[in-house]
Design a protein around this motif. Structure first.
Motif, PDB file in Angstrom:
ATOM      1  N   LEU A 285      -2.614 105.134  56.618  1.00  0.00           N
ATOM      2  CA  LEU A 285      -2.944 103.869  57.737  1.00  0.00           C
ATOM      3  C   LEU A 285      -3.101 104.526  58.939  1.00  0.00           C
ATOM      4  CD1 LEU A 285       0.847 102.263  57.347  1.00  0.00           C
ATOM      5  CD2 LEU A 285      -1.212 101.630  56.252  1.00  0.00           C
ATOM      6  N   SER A 286      -3.517 105.890  59.136  1.00  0.00           N
ATOM      7  CA  SER A 286      -3.912 106.592  60.105  1.00  0.00           C
ATOM      8  C   SER A 286      -5.383 106.836  60.158  1.00  0.00           C
ATOM      9  CB  SER A 286      -2.999 107.912  60.429  1.00  0.00           C
ATOM     10  OG  SER A 286      -3.301 108.489  61.696  1.00  0.00           O
ATOM     11  N   LYS A 287      -5.742 106.541  61.242  1.00  0.00           N
ATOM     12  CA  LYS A 287      -7.314 106.928  61.467  1.00  0.00           C
ATOM     13  C   LYS A 287      -7.563 108.435  61.984  1.00  0.00           C
ATOM     14  CE  LYS A 287      -8.971 102.415  61.845  1.00  0.00           C
ATOM     15  NZ  LYS A 287      -8.640 100.992  62.603  1.00  0.00           N
ATOM     16  N   ASN A 288      -6.763 108.717  62.713  1.00  0.00           N
ATOM     17  CA  ASN A 288      -6.289 110.097  63.280  1.00  0.00           C
ATOM     18  C   ASN A 288      -5.370 110.645  62.408  1.00  0.00           C
ATOM     19  OD1 ASN A 288      -8.263 109.711  65.597  1.00  0.00           O
ATOM     20  ND2 ASN A 288      -6.401 108.316  66.454  1.00  0.00           N
ATOM     21  N   PRO A 289      -5.054 111.984  62.806  1.00  0.00           N
ATOM     22  CA  PRO A 289      -4.270 112.844  61.874  1.00  0.00           C
ATOM     23  C   PRO A 289      -2.879 111.867  61.947  1.00  0.00           C
ATOM     24  CG  PRO A 289      -5.403 114.235  63.188  1.00  0.00           C
ATOM     25  CD  PRO A 289      -5.748 112.837  63.981  1.00  0.00           C
ATOM     26  N   PHE A 290      -2.155 111.782  60.828  1.00  0.00           N
ATOM     27  CA  PHE A 290      -0.963 111.080  60.866  1.00  0.00           C
ATOM     28  C   PHE A 290       0.122 111.775  61.720  1.00  0.00           C
ATOM     29  CE2 PHE A 290      -0.439 114.018  57.380  1.00  0.00           C
ATOM     30  CZ  PHE A 290       0.800 114.265  57.420  1.00  0.00           C
ATOM     31  N   LYS A 291       1.143 110.852  61.932  1.00  0.00           N
ATOM     32  CA  LYS A 291       2.304 111.602  62.829  1.00  0.00           C
ATOM     33  C   LYS A 291       3.610 111.362  61.830  1.00  0.00           C
ATOM     34  CE  LYS A 291       0.579 110.198  67.162  1.00  0.00           C
ATOM     35  NZ  LYS A 291       0.571 109.371  68.638  1.00  0.00           N
ATOM     36  N   SER A 292       3.730 110.596  60.680  1.00  0.00           N
ATOM     37  CA  SER A 292       4.921 110.477  60.023  1.00  0.00           C
ATOM     38  C   SER A 292       4.589 110.146  58.598  1.00  0.00           C
ATOM     39  CB  SER A 292       5.921 109.636  60.918  1.00  0.00           C
ATOM     40  OG  SER A 292       5.396 108.190  60.674  1.00  0.00           O
ATOM     41  N   VAL A 293       5.635 110.205  57.918  1.00  0.00           N
ATOM     42  CA  VAL A 293       5.486 109.971  56.298  1.00  0.00           C
ATOM     43  C   VAL A 293       6.729 109.269  55.985  1.00  0.00           C
ATOM     44  CG1 VAL A 293       5.535 110.830  54.060  1.00  0.00           C
ATOM     45  CG2 VAL A 293       4.389 112.227  55.748  1.00  0.00           C
ATOM     46  N   ILE A 294       6.390 107.722  55.567  1.00  0.00           N
ATOM     47  CA  ILE A 294       7.471 106.931  55.104  1.00  0.00           C
ATOM     48  C   ILE A 294       7.343 106.802  53.729  1.00  0.00           C
ATOM     49  CG2 ILE A 294       8.040 104.430  55.596  1.00  0.00           C
ATOM     50  CD1 ILE A 294       6.078 104.700  58.099  1.00  0.00           C
ATOM     51  N   ILE A 295       8.492 107.082  53.009  1.00  0.00           N
ATOM     52  CA  ILE A 295       8.631 107.017  51.542  1.00  0.00           C
ATOM     53  C   ILE A 295       9.439 105.456  51.225  1.00  0.00           C
ATOM     54  CG2 ILE A 295       9.564 108.056  49.447  1.00  0.00           C
ATOM     55  CD1 ILE A 295       9.210 110.791  51.121  1.00  0.00           C
ATOM     56  N   THR A 296       8.712 104.866  50.456  1.00  0.00           N
ATOM     57  CA  THR A 296       9.356 103.636  50.074  1.00  0.00           C
ATOM     58  C   THR A 296       9.708 103.920  48.566  1.00  0.00           C
ATOM     59  OG1 THR A 296       7.529 102.350  49.552  1.00  0.00           O
ATOM     60  CG2 THR A 296       8.419 102.322  51.787  1.00  0.00           C
ATOM     61  N   TYR A 297      10.248 102.908  47.783  1.00  0.00           N
ATOM     62  CA  TYR A 297      10.378 102.985  46.226  1.00  0.00           C
ATOM     63  C   TYR A 297       9.174 102.873  45.592  1.00  0.00           C
ATOM     64  CZ  TYR A 297      15.344 102.095  47.465  1.00  0.00           C
ATOM     65  OH  TYR A 297      16.446 102.135  47.807  1.00  0.00           O
ATOM     66  N   ASP A 298       8.187 102.070  46.084  1.00  0.00           N
ATOM     67  CA  ASP A 298       6.946 102.048  45.144  1.00  0.00           C
ATOM     68  C   ASP A 298       5.499 102.875  45.796  1.00  0.00           C
ATOM     69  OD1 ASP A 298       6.907 100.135  47.238  1.00  0.00           O
ATOM     70  OD2 ASP A 298       5.888  98.523  45.966  1.00  0.00           O
ATOM     71  N   LYS A 299       5.714 103.121  47.422  1.00  0.00           N
ATOM     72  CA  LYS A 299       4.428 103.745  47.987  1.00  0.00           C
ATOM     73  C   LYS A 299       5.129 104.719  48.821  1.00  0.00           C
ATOM     74  CE  LYS A 299       1.445  99.786  47.800  1.00  0.00           C
ATOM     75  NZ  LYS A 299       2.270  98.513  47.332  1.00  0.00           N
ATOM     76  N   VAL A 300       4.090 105.599  49.352  1.00  0.00           N
ATOM     77  CA  VAL A 300       4.141 106.597  50.332  1.00  0.00           C
ATOM     78  C   VAL A 300       3.185 106.312  51.466  1.00  0.00           C
ATOM     79  CG1 VAL A 300       4.178 109.260  50.979  1.00  0.00           C
ATOM     80  CG2 VAL A 300       5.051 108.292  48.691  1.00  0.00           C
ATOM     81  N   TYR A 301       3.414 106.124  52.443  1.00  0.00           N
ATOM     82  CA  TYR A 301       2.882 105.767  53.661  1.00  0.00           C
ATOM     83  C   TYR A 301       2.498 107.030  54.665  1.00  0.00           C
ATOM     84  CZ  TYR A 301       3.665 100.971  52.142  1.00  0.00           C
ATOM     85  OH  TYR A 301       3.745  99.949  51.468  1.00  0.00           O
ATOM     86  N   LEU A 302       1.267 107.179  55.223  1.00  0.00           N
ATOM     87  CA  LEU A 302       1.164 108.096  56.042  1.00  0.00           C
ATOM     88  C   LEU A 302       0.839 107.340  57.446  1.00  0.00           C
ATOM     89  CD1 LEU A 302      -1.285 110.755  54.621  1.00  0.00           C
ATOM     90  CD2 LEU A 302       1.191 110.872  54.775  1.00  0.00           C
ATOM     91  N   SER A 303       1.623 107.455  58.634  1.00  0.00           N
ATOM     92  CA  SER A 303       1.813 106.446  59.393  1.00  0.00           C
ATOM     93  C   SER A 303       1.240 107.143  60.744  1.00  0.00           C
ATOM     94  CB  SER A 303       2.947 106.076  59.832  1.00  0.00           C
ATOM     95  OG  SER A 303       3.071 105.035  60.863  1.00  0.00           O
ATOM     96  N   PRO A 304       0.459 106.409  61.801  1.00  0.00           N
ATOM     97  CA  PRO A 304       0.218 106.998  63.039  1.00  0.00           C
ATOM     98  C   PRO A 304       1.271 106.702  64.135  1.00  0.00           C
ATOM     99  CG  PRO A 304      -0.783 104.766  62.803  1.00  0.00           C
ATOM    100  CD  PRO A 304      -0.051 105.161  61.367  1.00  0.00           C
ATOM    101  N   ILE A 305       2.346 106.307  63.693  1.00  0.00           N
ATOM    102  CA  ILE A 305       3.480 106.121  64.651  1.00  0.00           C
ATOM    103  C   ILE A 305       4.342 107.273  64.291  1.00  0.00           C
ATOM    104  CG2 ILE A 305       5.391 104.595  65.259  1.00  0.00           C
ATOM    105  CD1 ILE A 305       3.564 102.242  64.107  1.00  0.00           C
TER     106      ILE A 305
END
Length: 83
Positions: free
Chosen positions: A45-65
């Motif tokens: 989800l991050s256009k710049n380097p990501f700041k956090s990783v969010i793991i859910t049951y079906d996906k893994v998100y790289l977040s700028p937050i």
């Protein structure tokens, strides 16, 4: 309750398994192996380097937050549930 994790995306708080900060994710061999195995479920989800990783049951998100900000948002939602 939903948590905004970046790029106009909200996910259900109860679907979140883990929120990791960038440094923890980079330094952990186990997390690195997990991310490598689940590339097809990885959403950046991050256009710049990501700041956090969010793991859910079906996906893994790289977040700028930052993970601290996400934690605060989830805590605020828990307080609002009781009001």
């Amino acid at each position: 309750m939903y948590i905004h994790i970046g790029e106009d995306l909200n996910i259900r708080a109860k679907d979140i398994i883990s929120i990791l900060d960038k440094e923890s994710a980079k330094q952990s061999q186990i997390v690195g192996e997990f991310l490598e195995r689940h590339k097809e479920r990885l959403i950046n989800l991050s256009k710049n380097p990501f700041k956090s990783v969010i793991i859910t049951y079906d996906k893994v998100y790289l977040s700028p937050i930052a993970s601290g900000t996400l934690k605060k948002r989830s805590s605020q939602m828990n307080i609002q549930e009781f009001i």
